[in-house]
Design a protein around this motif. Sequence first.
Motif, PDB file in Angstrom:
ATOM      1  N   MET A  48      99.559   2.614  69.457  1.00 54.79           N
ATOM      2  CA  MET A  48     100.637   2.845  70.422  1.00 54.79           C
ATOM      3  C   MET A  48     100.301   3.911  71.455  1.00 54.79           C
ATOM      4  O   MET A  48     100.781   3.850  72.598  1.00 54.79           O
ATOM      5  N   SER A  49      99.461   4.867  71.100  1.00 56.65           N
ATOM      6  CA  SER A  49      99.226   6.020  71.982  1.00 56.65           C
ATOM      7  C   SER A  49      98.681   5.688  73.373  1.00 56.65           C
ATOM      8  O   SER A  49      99.033   6.393  74.325  1.00 56.65           O
ATOM      9  N   ILE A  55     104.639  13.017  75.457  1.00 60.58           N
ATOM     10  CA  ILE A  55     106.005  13.520  75.249  1.00 60.58           C
ATOM     11  C   ILE A  55     106.884  12.441  74.606  1.00 60.58           C
ATOM     12  O   ILE A  55     107.679  12.712  73.715  1.00 60.58           O
ATOM     13  N   SER A  56     106.737  11.216  75.022  1.00 58.32           N
ATOM     14  CA  SER A  56     107.572  10.115  74.523  1.00 58.32           C
ATOM     15  C   SER A  56     107.032   9.470  73.257  1.00 58.32           C
ATOM     16  O   SER A  56     107.756   8.721  72.591  1.00 58.32           O
ATOM     17  N   GLY A  59     108.983   9.783  69.780  1.00 57.97           N
ATOM     18  CA  GLY A  59     110.230   9.024  69.813  1.00 57.97           C
ATOM     19  C   GLY A  59     109.971   7.530  69.796  1.00 57.97           C
ATOM     20  O   GLY A  59     110.686   6.768  69.137  1.00 57.97           O
ATOM     21  N   GLY A  60     108.942   7.090  70.514  1.00 50.79           N
ATOM     22  CA  GLY A  60     108.587   5.674  70.535  1.00 50.79           C
ATOM     23  C   GLY A  60     108.133   5.194  69.173  1.00 50.79           C
ATOM     24  O   GLY A  60     108.491   4.091  68.737  1.00 50.79           O
ATOM     25  N   LEU A  61     107.334   6.019  68.495  1.00 49.52           N
ATOM     26  CA  LEU A  61     106.869   5.652  67.153  1.00 49.52           C
ATOM     27  C   LEU A  61     108.022   5.596  66.161  1.00 49.52           C
ATOM     28  O   LEU A  61     108.064   4.713  65.304  1.00 49.52           O
ATOM     29  N   ALA A  92     107.929   2.400  78.231  1.00 51.44           N
ATOM     30  CA  ALA A  92     108.991   3.403  78.219  1.00 51.44           C
ATOM     31  C   ALA A  92     109.807   3.228  76.936  1.00 51.44           C
ATOM     32  O   ALA A  92     109.849   2.135  76.360  1.00 51.44           O
ATOM     33  N   LEU A  93     110.443   4.297  76.477  1.00 52.16           N
ATOM     34  CA  LEU A  93     111.261   4.233  75.264  1.00 52.16           C
ATOM     35  C   LEU A  93     112.287   3.104  75.334  1.00 52.16           C
ATOM     36  O   LEU A  93     112.493   2.375  74.368  1.00 52.16           O
TER      37      LEU A  93
END
Length: 169
Positions: A48-49, A55-56, A59-61, A92-93
Amino acid sequence: NTPSWIQLLATTSDDNQIKSQLALAYSVELKNSQDNLVDIKRYLKEPMSPFMDRISLDGGLTQLAKKTEGSFLCAYLFAKNLEAFPRDKKIALREIDSLFPTGLQAAYTEVLQGFFDYLVENSSEQQAQHVYECSLGMLLSIQEPIHKDFLNEIPDMDADVVFEGLKPI
């Protein structure tokens, strides 16, 4: 690196035949817990990185791990989906809900729909429906994984094309 006497079997099946064969074995049932979600986040961090800023990312994980409903098989499918994304894509989240299904059943449905769409693009809808139904019947009835060499033995069947159609989109 484990001793030869350790044997592991992981299954998501609730089949009584499997349960009866394993009745005397020591078993551990993995439930959807915070610890499991932490492990899934760790597993998905590398794939995912590239798609999220630092920064996000956490939260995304977290959001992505919750969408797995604690299933590592679902996390594996998500990682495969991420491998197919263009390297320059940014997530984006707010996009995670629309990019990834919730739960293993929805992930499988997406994979199978991708297979059907692939068939329709490369044949008539009637032919696609027939091949799709035959393929699903075969997948539902097998008890062991199909080896790629076996598919190569079937005349007029390109195993790479079959496997390409089964990849998550």
